[in-house]
Write an enzyme that holds these catalytic residues in place. Structure first.
Site, PDB file in Angstrom:
ATOM      1  N   LYS A 228       0.855  -1.186   0.000  1.00 22.81           N
ATOM      2  CA  LYS A 228       0.000   0.000   0.000  1.00 22.81           C
ATOM      3  C   LYS A 228       0.892   1.237   0.000  1.00 22.81           C
ATOM      4  O   LYS A 228       1.984   1.228   0.537  1.00 22.81           O
ATOM      5  CB  LYS A 228      -0.911  -0.027   1.225  1.00 22.81           C
ATOM      6  CG  LYS A 228      -1.913  -1.189   1.205  1.00 22.81           C
ATOM      7  CD  LYS A 228      -2.547  -1.433   2.559  1.00 22.81           C
ATOM      8  CE  LYS A 228      -1.585  -2.133   3.510  1.00 22.81           C
ATOM      9  NZ  LYS A 228      -2.216  -2.533   4.787  1.00 22.81           N
ATOM     10  N   GLY A 230      -0.383   4.891   0.357  1.00 24.88           N
ATOM     11  CA  GLY A 230      -1.135   6.119   0.552  1.00 24.88           C
ATOM     12  C   GLY A 230      -1.911   6.473  -0.702  1.00 24.88           C
ATOM     13  O   GLY A 230      -2.674   5.666  -1.225  1.00 24.88           O
ATOM     14  N   ALA A 258      -8.605   3.390   9.708  1.00 25.16           N
ATOM     15  CA  ALA A 258      -8.970   2.100   9.108  1.00 25.16           C
ATOM     16  C   ALA A 258      -8.821   2.070   7.591  1.00 25.16           C
ATOM     17  O   ALA A 258      -9.331   1.156   6.939  1.00 25.16           O
ATOM     18  CB  ALA A 258     -10.387   1.673   9.498  1.00 25.16           C
ATOM     19  N   ALA A 259      -8.090   3.037   7.027  1.00 19.46           N
ATOM     20  CA  ALA A 259      -7.882   3.003   5.575  1.00 19.46           C
ATOM     21  C   ALA A 259      -7.192   1.709   5.157  1.00 19.46           C
ATOM     22  O   ALA A 259      -7.651   1.000   4.250  1.00 19.46           O
ATOM     23  CB  ALA A 259      -7.054   4.213   5.147  1.00 19.46           C
ATOM     24  N   ASP A 261      -6.820  -1.049   6.982  1.00 22.58           N
ATOM     25  CA  ASP A 261      -7.574  -2.222   7.432  1.00 22.58           C
ATOM     26  C   ASP A 261      -8.688  -2.566   6.451  1.00 22.58           C
ATOM     27  O   ASP A 261      -8.918  -3.741   6.133  1.00 22.58           O
ATOM     28  CB  ASP A 261      -8.174  -1.968   8.818  1.00 22.58           C
ATOM     29  CG  ASP A 261      -7.144  -1.550   9.840  1.00 22.58           C
ATOM     30  OD1 ASP A 261      -5.969  -1.957   9.706  1.00 22.58           O
ATOM     31  OD2 ASP A 261      -7.511  -0.814  10.773  1.00 22.58           O
TER      32      ASP A 261
END
Length: 303
Positions: A228, A230, A258-259, A261
């Site tokens: 990931k 951003g 929680a982005a 998650d």
């Protein structure tokens, strides 16, 4: 990467009380935690044939009772949650500035610190198709808990479970960053899928780009690494094959809690039913984009 035969996901970690800011300045109580967030979203997007369970330890007090009720009402299995006397649940408070969050924690008496019981882990992971955990799961454990959990992961993996690991690097939870990095790489060596965030990895492992992050976890033994990044381009590395994936565009960030998650839940839910890396990354990014447009960790984004 082979998909698991058993349609059963077991997430391991710490469920906490969340105090989330409302628009007017007041706070709203909820329940959350990194692996719990992923389990909650996975339950919402996985097909009905899949079961999602949460493995943790709670206290015997009223707030622990409420948490069990919350999990059950969400369709998450609670049959392997221990209830320990003299302990309770941890609590965290979110503070927001321009959509970016910071946290204050109170977790000294958290029962989840004692979740790594060998017998309960053996029972809870027996027959699991997916075992999901994070660096926070490892950071909070007391005594020999990490060794006990690692032993259980080896057994589950040998029995056919796919072990999925989000490093979720949080140095404040560790004695020192060297220990954090060492334990995280030990966990990666026991994992089939690793879901790191490049910004964190660059800060603590010195990775110069997403390719360096992906290569390090692949070298540790992960068959599939999803980096990931951003709002930047993401990378997948699956059995030596590199994929680059554009982020969602035009996303308004209200609360980034929680982005990662929720991305993990969307990615896994697509991948587990046969999606390729590109389609699974897209599913994860789309779910995360909806989540960060609302306040709090667990958002009703499915209606």
């Amino acid at each position: 990467m082979m998909r698991p035969k058993m349609q059963r996901m077991v997430a391991i970690g710490e469920a906490m009380v969340e105090m989330a800011p409302l628009a007017g300045g007041a706070y709203q109580m909820g329940f959350a935690g990194d692996t719990l967030n992923t389990a909650w979203y996975a339950r919402r997007v996985l097909p009905e044939g899949w079961s999602v369970e949460y493995f943790t330890a709670l206290g015997q007090d009223g707030v622990s009772d409420r948490m069990v009720g919350f999990l059950g009402a969400a369709g998450i299995g609670v049959g392997h949650i221990a209830r320990l006397p003299g302990r309770t649940v941890g609590l965290y408070m979110i503070e927001l500035r321009d959509g970016e969050r910071s946290f204050a924690y109170w977790r000294g008496q958290s029962a989840a610190r004692l979740l790594a019981d060998a017998g309960r882990l053996a029972r809870g992971l027996d027959g699991a198709g997916v075992v999901y955990l994070s660096g926070i799961t490892l950071a909070i454990l007391e005594g020999d808990g990490r060794d006990v959990l690692f032993a259980a992961l080896r057994v589950a993996r040998a029995a056919g479970a796919v072990v999925v690991f989000d490093p979720n690097l949080r140095p404040r939870l560790w004695d020192d960053t060297a220990t954090m990095c060492d334990v995280v790489m030990q966990a990666a060596a026991l994992s089939d899928i690793v879901l790191p965030s490049h910004e964190d990895e660059a800060a603590f492992f010195g990775d110069v780009d997403v390719a360096a992050t992906a290569a390090r976890y692949a070298k540790a033994g992960a068959g599939l690494v999803v980096v990931k990044n951003g709002g930047g381009e993401m990378m997948t590395l699956e059995d030596g094959v590199v994929g680059l994936h554009a982020p969602e565009v035009g996303v308004a960030v209200v609360d980034s809690t929680a982005a990662g998650d929720s991305f993990n839940a969307g990615f896994l839910s697509a991948w587990l039913v046969g999606g390729d890396a590109a389609a699974s990354v897209r599913a994860g990014a789309q779910l995360a984009a909806r989540v960060i447009g609302q306040r709090g960790a667990l958002c009703e984004v499915f209606e």
